[in-house]
Write a protein that holds these residues in place. Structure first.
Motif, PDB file in Angstrom:
ATOM      1  N   ASP A   6     -19.530   8.858 -36.748  1.00  0.00           N
ATOM      2  CA  ASP A   6     -20.224   9.279 -37.972  1.00  0.00           C
ATOM      3  C   ASP A   6     -21.397   8.334 -38.248  1.00  0.00           C
ATOM      4  OD1 ASP A   6     -19.300   6.997 -39.234  1.00  0.00           O
ATOM      5  OD2 ASP A   6     -18.236   8.048 -40.841  1.00  0.00           O
ATOM      6  N   SER A   7     -22.008   8.446 -39.407  1.00  0.00           N
ATOM      7  CA  SER A   7     -23.232   7.675 -39.684  1.00  0.00           C
ATOM      8  C   SER A   7     -22.941   6.224 -40.069  1.00  0.00           C
ATOM      9  CB  SER A   7     -24.002   8.320 -40.834  1.00  0.00           C
ATOM     10  OG  SER A   7     -24.001   9.696 -40.725  1.00  0.00           O
ATOM     11  N   GLU A 247      -8.192  -1.238 -52.526  1.00  0.00           N
ATOM     12  CA  GLU A 247      -8.599  -1.921 -51.296  1.00  0.00           C
ATOM     13  C   GLU A 247     -10.055  -1.566 -50.986  1.00  0.00           C
ATOM     14  OE1 GLU A 247      -6.072  -1.161 -47.865  1.00  0.00           O
ATOM     15  OE2 GLU A 247      -7.679  -1.969 -46.642  1.00  0.00           O
ATOM     16  N   THR A 248     -10.912  -2.590 -51.005  1.00  0.00           N
ATOM     17  CA  THR A 248     -12.346  -2.305 -50.874  1.00  0.00           C
ATOM     18  C   THR A 248     -12.692  -1.776 -49.480  1.00  0.00           C
ATOM     19  OG1 THR A 248     -12.593  -4.662 -50.500  1.00  0.00           O
ATOM     20  CG2 THR A 248     -13.269  -3.847 -52.656  1.00  0.00           C
ATOM     21  N   SER A 249     -11.914  -2.161 -48.467  1.00  0.00           N
ATOM     22  CA  SER A 249     -12.252  -1.707 -47.109  1.00  0.00           C
ATOM     23  C   SER A 249     -11.571  -0.380 -46.759  1.00  0.00           C
ATOM     24  CB  SER A 249     -11.846  -2.773 -46.095  1.00  0.00           C
ATOM     25  OG  SER A 249     -10.454  -2.954 -46.153  1.00  0.00           O
ATOM     26  N   PHE A 250     -10.941   0.253 -47.744  1.00  0.00           N
ATOM     27  CA  PHE A 250     -10.156   1.471 -47.480  1.00  0.00           C
ATOM     28  C   PHE A 250     -10.961   2.518 -46.698  1.00  0.00           C
ATOM     29  CE2 PHE A 250      -8.236   5.554 -48.687  1.00  0.00           C
ATOM     30  CZ  PHE A 250      -6.921   5.294 -48.383  1.00  0.00           C
ATOM     31  N   CYS A 251     -12.154   2.821 -47.178  1.00  0.00           N
ATOM     32  CA  CYS A 251     -12.938   3.900 -46.563  1.00  0.00           C
ATOM     33  C   CYS A 251     -13.538   3.500 -45.220  1.00  0.00           C
ATOM     34  CB  CYS A 251     -14.049   4.345 -47.508  1.00  0.00           C
ATOM     35  SG  CYS A 251     -13.413   4.997 -49.060  1.00  0.00           S
ATOM     36  N   SER A 252     -13.733   2.206 -45.002  1.00  0.00           N
ATOM     37  CA  SER A 252     -14.384   1.806 -43.750  1.00  0.00           C
ATOM     38  C   SER A 252     -13.465   2.099 -42.562  1.00  0.00           C
ATOM     39  CB  SER A 252     -14.765   0.329 -43.788  1.00  0.00           C
ATOM     40  OG  SER A 252     -13.593  -0.445 -43.820  1.00  0.00           O
ATOM     41  N   ARG A 266     -13.678  19.468 -45.223  1.00  0.00           N
ATOM     42  CA  ARG A 266     -14.049  18.446 -46.219  1.00  0.00           C
ATOM     43  C   ARG A 266     -14.149  17.092 -45.532  1.00  0.00           C
ATOM     44  NH1 ARG A 266     -12.961  19.840 -51.920  1.00  0.00           N
ATOM     45  NH2 ARG A 266     -13.042  17.638 -52.424  1.00  0.00           N
ATOM     46  N   PRO A 267     -15.324  16.488 -45.558  1.00  0.00           N
ATOM     47  CA  PRO A 267     -15.470  15.171 -44.926  1.00  0.00           C
ATOM     48  C   PRO A 267     -14.726  14.079 -45.681  1.00  0.00           C
ATOM     49  CG  PRO A 267     -17.629  16.210 -45.341  1.00  0.00           C
ATOM     50  CD  PRO A 267     -16.604  17.044 -46.027  1.00  0.00           C
ATOM     51  N   ALA A 299     -21.445  14.396 -40.015  1.00  0.00           N
ATOM     52  CA  ALA A 299     -22.696  13.721 -40.385  1.00  0.00           C
ATOM     53  C   ALA A 299     -22.796  13.551 -41.899  1.00  0.00           C
ATOM     54  CB  ALA A 299     -23.885  14.506 -39.863  1.00  0.00           C
ATOM     55  N   SER A 300     -22.121  14.428 -42.662  1.00  0.00           N
ATOM     56  CA  SER A 300     -22.238  14.321 -44.125  1.00  0.00           C
ATOM     57  C   SER A 300     -21.090  13.505 -44.734  1.00  0.00           C
ATOM     58  CB  SER A 300     -22.284  15.713 -44.751  1.00  0.00           C
ATOM     59  OG  SER A 300     -21.032  16.331 -44.591  1.00  0.00           O
TER      60      SER A 300
END
Ligand code: SAM
Length: 324
Positions: A6-7, A247-252, A266-267, A299-300
């Protein structure tokens, strides 16, 4: 690792498919007691349509699929879909998230159809409290279902527990003790889709569980999902914490996308963006076109959710309609 980049430097290799918006429970943080307006059969993707999406995704490097809902086992002939997906080249793991109420009936058939393993949602070990939280269910059917899944070879079974202050936070140690018997337990922070209770931050749970002994960080038993894992000394089971709020890094570490019952990709669980796959599927789109739409969704994918400072009650769909 195979997958779709992804981006933001993440590799997307995991697709969660919600096969129905219907559920046979009404968990107080998830669904109103009267249920939600149901999608008609023609609105939701057929098994053949889901299979087409999976084949396209697998050709692009998606290797892990999870079936969810609503309650996936209330959809007729789910083992048939399991069989279809398990035969797709490139799919290495096919799992199921369920409330466990129908597992006793289906565990063996699901295993024979090619399911790898199950996660069971269970928020309390007390009979009365189970009735209070789910409004419709019986605890024993879920406990029997968990046992049946283990015996059928659908392990390692993970137990998912959403912790709510004042409702089940007095049972945290009881759940943690299940790891002495080899069960894997994951505590999930309550996302405020409805005003039913306050979430308990994972850090507070960890401190509380430390009363039983030292919590040693450890590797996940399977996969590379959103939880961070620990083990109490001498136990076979693991304790995971899923902390979307704290957790701040959750999405990474997010490696997933979601397909809704009505065919929207749904991305991000908590975003508003959706890409419609149902219309092209029904217009007989080519495999290349479906793959192009999957790429567009990847990509989104946003860098992160914005749960904090954002009222998730306004998210355009209910959890049961996305596949939480
Ligand atoms: N019926 C299946 C089950 O119970 O596992 C699958 C669908 S259910 C929506 C998937 C998971 O989402 C469950 O573990 C449930 O506890 C969790 N969930 C639902 N609403 C939630 C919320 N507001 N915050 C955190 N988890 C939630």
């Amino acid at each position: 690792m195979t997958g779709i980049p992804d981006s933001f430097g993440r590799t997307i290799n995991y697709l969660r498919i919600s096969v129905t918006d219907r559920c046979n429970l009404r968990c107080l943080y998830c669904m109103p007691v009267e249920g939600v307006p149901q999608m008609s059969h023609s609105e939701i993707l057929s098994y053949e349509e889901i299979w087409t999406v999976v084949r396209a995704a697998a050709e692009m490097g998606i290797s892990r699929i999870r079936l969810t809902g609503g309650e996936p086992l209330v959809r007729a002939e789910l083992p048939k879909l399991v069989h279809m997906i398990s035969e797709v080249e490139g799919i290495e793991e096919l799992s199921l998230t369920t409330n466990g109420t129908l597992l006793n009936e289906y565990a063996l058939e699901l295993k024979q159809a090619g399911l790898s393993r199950v996660n069971v949602s269970l928020d309390t070990l007390k009979t009365d409290q189970f009735r209070y939280i789910t409004r419709l269910g019986r605890l024993e059917t879920v406990l029997d279902g968990i046992q049946a899944a283990k015996e059928a070879g659908l392990g390692p079974v993970k137990i998912n527990t959403v912790v709510m202050r004042g409702i089940n936070d007095d049972e945290i140690l009881d759940f943690a003790r299940m790891t002495y018997e080899g069960w894997h337990v994951r505590f999930i922070e309550l996302m405020p889709f409805k005003d039913v209770a306050e979430f308990v931050p994972s850090i507070e749970l960890r401190q509380h569980i430390s009363l039983l002994g030292n919590l040693e960080p450890c590797a996940p038993v399977t996969g590379n999902g959103p939880a961070t894992y620990y083990r109490l000394a001498g136990t076979r089971g693991t304790i995971g914490f899923v902390s979307p709020l704290t957790e701040t890094s959750f999405c990474s570490r997010c490696n997933r996308m979601r397909l809704t019952p009505d065919g929207k990709l749904r991305p991000c669980l908590l975003g508003e963006d959706e890409i419609d796959l149902k219309t092209p599927l029904r217009n007989k789109a080519s495999m290349e076109e479906i793959k192009r739409l999957i790429l567009e969704a990847v990509a989104s994918k946003p860098e992160r959710h914005h749960l904090e400072g954002h009222d998730v009650r306004l998210v355009n769909r209910k959890m049961s309609q996305i596949g939480g």
